[in-house]
Design an enzyme around this catalytic site. Structure first.
Site, PDB file in Angstrom:
ATOM      1  N   HIS A  46     -43.124  15.283 -29.053  1.00  0.00           N
ATOM      2  CA  HIS A  46     -42.206  15.892 -28.102  1.00  0.00           C
ATOM      3  C   HIS A  46     -40.760  15.495 -28.368  1.00  0.00           C
ATOM      4  O   HIS A  46     -39.983  16.309 -28.864  1.00  0.00           O
ATOM      5  CB  HIS A  46     -42.637  15.479 -26.684  1.00  0.00           C
ATOM      6  CG  HIS A  46     -41.948  16.223 -25.591  1.00  0.00           C
ATOM      7  ND1 HIS A  46     -42.485  16.345 -24.323  1.00  0.00           N
ATOM      8  CD2 HIS A  46     -40.751  16.873 -25.543  1.00  0.00           C
ATOM      9  CE1 HIS A  46     -41.667  17.046 -23.554  1.00  0.00           C
ATOM     10  NE2 HIS A  46     -40.607  17.366 -24.280  1.00  0.00           N
ATOM     11  N   GLU A  69     -39.117  19.961 -16.998  1.00  0.00           N
ATOM     12  CA  GLU A  69     -39.324  18.510 -17.052  1.00  0.00           C
ATOM     13  C   GLU A  69     -38.777  17.796 -15.813  1.00  0.00           C
ATOM     14  O   GLU A  69     -38.592  16.582 -15.830  1.00  0.00           O
ATOM     15  CB  GLU A  69     -38.632  17.933 -18.302  1.00  0.00           C
ATOM     16  CG  GLU A  69     -38.969  18.624 -19.598  1.00  0.00           C
ATOM     17  CD  GLU A  69     -40.333  18.264 -20.150  1.00  0.00           C
ATOM     18  OE1 GLU A  69     -41.166  17.736 -19.380  1.00  0.00           O
ATOM     19  OE2 GLU A  69     -40.553  18.523 -21.342  1.00  0.00           O
ATOM     20  N   HIS A  81     -34.542  16.516 -28.119  1.00  0.00           N
ATOM     21  CA  HIS A  81     -35.454  16.822 -29.218  1.00  0.00           C
ATOM     22  C   HIS A  81     -34.732  16.501 -30.531  1.00  0.00           C
ATOM     23  O   HIS A  81     -34.711  17.313 -31.455  1.00  0.00           O
ATOM     24  CB  HIS A  81     -35.871  18.287 -29.190  1.00  0.00           C
ATOM     25  CG  HIS A  81     -36.747  18.658 -28.038  1.00  0.00           C
ATOM     26  ND1 HIS A  81     -37.360  19.887 -27.933  1.00  0.00           N
ATOM     27  CD2 HIS A  81     -37.129  17.964 -26.935  1.00  0.00           C
ATOM     28  CE1 HIS A  81     -38.073  19.938 -26.823  1.00  0.00           C
ATOM     29  NE2 HIS A  81     -37.934  18.788 -26.191  1.00  0.00           N
ATOM     30  N   HIS A  85     -32.869  13.785 -21.961  1.00  0.00           N
ATOM     31  CA  HIS A  85     -34.035  14.073 -22.799  1.00  0.00           C
ATOM     32  C   HIS A  85     -33.594  14.927 -23.980  1.00  0.00           C
ATOM     33  O   HIS A  85     -32.934  15.954 -23.805  1.00  0.00           O
ATOM     34  CB  HIS A  85     -35.108  14.805 -21.994  1.00  0.00           C
ATOM     35  CG  HIS A  85     -36.156  15.452 -22.841  1.00  0.00           C
ATOM     36  ND1 HIS A  85     -36.764  14.804 -23.894  1.00  0.00           N
ATOM     37  CD2 HIS A  85     -36.715  16.697 -22.790  1.00  0.00           C
ATOM     38  CE1 HIS A  85     -37.644  15.612 -24.465  1.00  0.00           C
ATOM     39  NE2 HIS A  85     -37.624  16.773 -23.815  1.00  0.00           N
TER      40      HIS A  85
END
Length: 226
Positions: free
Chosen positions: A166, A84, A105, A103
């Site tokens: 995502h 990413e 999840h 980032h």
């Protein structure tokens, strides 16, 4: 201490802070295993977490230093940057106010992202991300330039966004603030999903959220909350 030694020491500290941040995110339940990634500005370059390395196996040396073209500064380093890296690079390149990108999840924000839904102004603290809502991008393949472009659009005027099917991105001036924002956004998503189980949450109007945003700016409340 000469300039080069001082720069090396500063970089070592940033590398260590990335490892510690990854552990904090896993301990907070926002990531697990090798999911998620972190990037931070370092002078004229970028430091990012490596690809495919479990959190507990991360070391300061495994962090990857990139140029703005995405190329590794140390071509002999065995670790590859997170897949990413593009949105880390693009966010930091276009948003000078940001020093770090996180980032995750995380379960609740990812569940909402899998529905392709924005996080609306069901609670005034949604304004902590800088606007009247937290947008969700359309779906695009992970690691792609298309996804990075969609993220930049969703982050316009915001410090956080969701990515369809995502996860979540949170950005701020420092790594500490970006982590705190990610934790807050995940908590808000959890409350919103819980409220949906009972009924339709009341959504604050644009005018009401404008008042909240003005109060945050005037009092520094949003910053203090983090």
């Amino acid at each position: 201490m000469d300039d080069k030694a001082g720069m090396n020491e500063a970089q070592d500290q940033v590398r260590l802070s990335l490892v510690e941040a990854a552990i904090r995110l896993e301990d907070a339940g926002l990531n697990r295993g090798s999911t998620g990634n972190i990037g931070t500005r370092f002078g004229d370059e970028i430091l990012v977490t490596p690809s495919g390395v479990a959190v507990r196996d991360l070391t300061p040396e495994s962090m990857v230093l990139l140029g703005w073209d995405g190329g590794k500064i140390d071509e002999d380093q065995p670790e590859q940057p997170t897949s990413e890296w593009r949105f880390h690079r693009d966010i930091l390149a276009t948003r000078a106010e940001f020093g770090a990108v996180v980032h995750c999840h995380a379960p609740h924000t990812t569940a909402l992202a899998c529905l392709g839904r924005d996080l609306p102004a069901f609670h005034y603290m949604v304004a902590v991300a800088g606007g009247i809502d937290i947008r969700c991008t359309p779906y695009a393949l992970f690691g792609s330039q298309e996804l990075s472009d969609l993220v930049l659009e969703a982050l316009e005027g915001r410090k956080a966004c969701l990515m369809a099917n995502h996860g979540m991105i949170a950005c701020d001036t420092t790594l500490e603030r970006a982590i705190a924002l990610a934790i807050e956004v995940e908590a808000l998503a959890g409350i919103y999903l819980a409220a949906l189980q009972v009924g339709t949450p009341n959504i604050l109007s644009a005018d009401e959220m404008a008042e909240v945003l003005a109060k945050f700016r005037d009092s520094g409340y949003g910053r203090q909350a983090r």
